[in-house]
Design a protein around this motif. Structure first.
Motif, short mmCIF file in Angstrom:
data_model
loop_
_atom_site.label_atom_id
_atom_site.label_comp_id
_atom_site.label_asym_id
_atom_site.label_seq_id
_atom_site.Cartn_x
_atom_site.Cartn_y
_atom_site.Cartn_z
N LEU A 48 0.83 -1.20 0.00
CA LEU A 48 0.00 0.00 0.00
C LEU A 48 0.87 1.25 0.00
O LEU A 48 1.98 1.25 0.54
CB LEU A 48 -0.89 0.05 1.25
CG LEU A 48 -1.93 -1.05 1.43
CD1 LEU A 48 -2.54 -0.96 2.82
CD2 LEU A 48 -3.00 -0.94 0.37
N TYR A 66 -9.79 -3.09 2.51
CA TYR A 66 -8.65 -3.08 1.58
C TYR A 66 -9.11 -2.89 0.14
O TYR A 66 -8.56 -2.07 -0.60
CB TYR A 66 -7.86 -4.38 1.75
CG TYR A 66 -6.80 -4.61 0.70
CD1 TYR A 66 -5.69 -3.77 0.61
CD2 TYR A 66 -6.90 -5.67 -0.19
CE1 TYR A 66 -4.71 -3.97 -0.34
CE2 TYR A 66 -5.93 -5.88 -1.15
CZ TYR A 66 -4.84 -5.04 -1.22
OH TYR A 66 -3.88 -5.25 -2.17
N THR A 119 -8.12 0.47 -2.04
CA THR A 119 -7.30 0.36 -3.25
C THR A 119 -8.09 0.67 -4.52
O THR A 119 -7.50 0.99 -5.54
CB THR A 119 -6.65 -1.03 -3.36
OG1 THR A 119 -7.67 -2.04 -3.31
CG2 THR A 119 -5.64 -1.24 -2.25
N GLN A 139 -2.86 5.17 1.50
CA GLN A 139 -3.73 3.99 1.58
C GLN A 139 -3.58 3.30 2.94
O GLN A 139 -4.56 2.87 3.54
CB GLN A 139 -3.42 3.00 0.46
CG GLN A 139 -3.84 3.46 -0.90
CD GLN A 139 -3.32 2.54 -1.99
OE1 GLN A 139 -2.24 1.94 -1.89
NE2 GLN A 139 -4.10 2.42 -3.07
N HIS A 140 -2.34 3.22 3.41
CA HIS A 140 -2.09 2.62 4.73
C HIS A 140 -2.84 3.39 5.81
O HIS A 140 -3.50 2.79 6.66
CB HIS A 140 -0.59 2.61 5.04
CG HIS A 140 -0.28 2.30 6.46
ND1 HIS A 140 -0.24 1.01 6.94
CD2 HIS A 140 -0.01 3.10 7.52
CE1 HIS A 140 0.05 1.03 8.23
NE2 HIS A 140 0.19 2.29 8.60
#
Length: 103
Positions: free
Chosen positions: A37, A96, A100, A41-42
């Protein structure tokens, strides 16, 4: 009327459910997943995980290392993996995919 589940049946059920979660591996009494990631995103995934984990009264371990996000979920008291931990893993997978796909 409630059905009684033997502990063996429960473990088989959880193993089957865990097998459906792509990318998760079982290490003893923990399950884990490593994701590639970006930093943003993390951060977003971590916030989403915190919300679900709080609702399930669980404390996953989330680490950032070399551009990867490592997530571990396990029983705090050393017991076997529970339905709650498998549920959390499934919700992490949903989060997730959402994180993404937004980029």
């Amino acid at each position: 009327m409630r059905a009684l589940w033997s502990s063996r049946a429960k473990n088989d059920y959880l193993s089957d459910a865990l097998a459906l979660l792509e990318g998760w591996t079982r290490e003893g009494r923990e399950i884990e997943r490593t994701l590639q990631l970006s930093d943003s995103q993390h951060a977003e995934l971590t916030e989403r995980i915190k919300v679900v984990a709080d609702a399930l009264h669980l404390r996953p371990e989330i680490r950032r290392l070399d551009g990867r996000t490592q997530i571990r979920v396990g029983a705090n008291d050393g017991d076997d993996i529970t339905a709650g931990e498998v549920t959390l893993a499934a919700r992490i997978e949903d989060a997730y995919r959402t994180v993404t796909s937004e980029d």
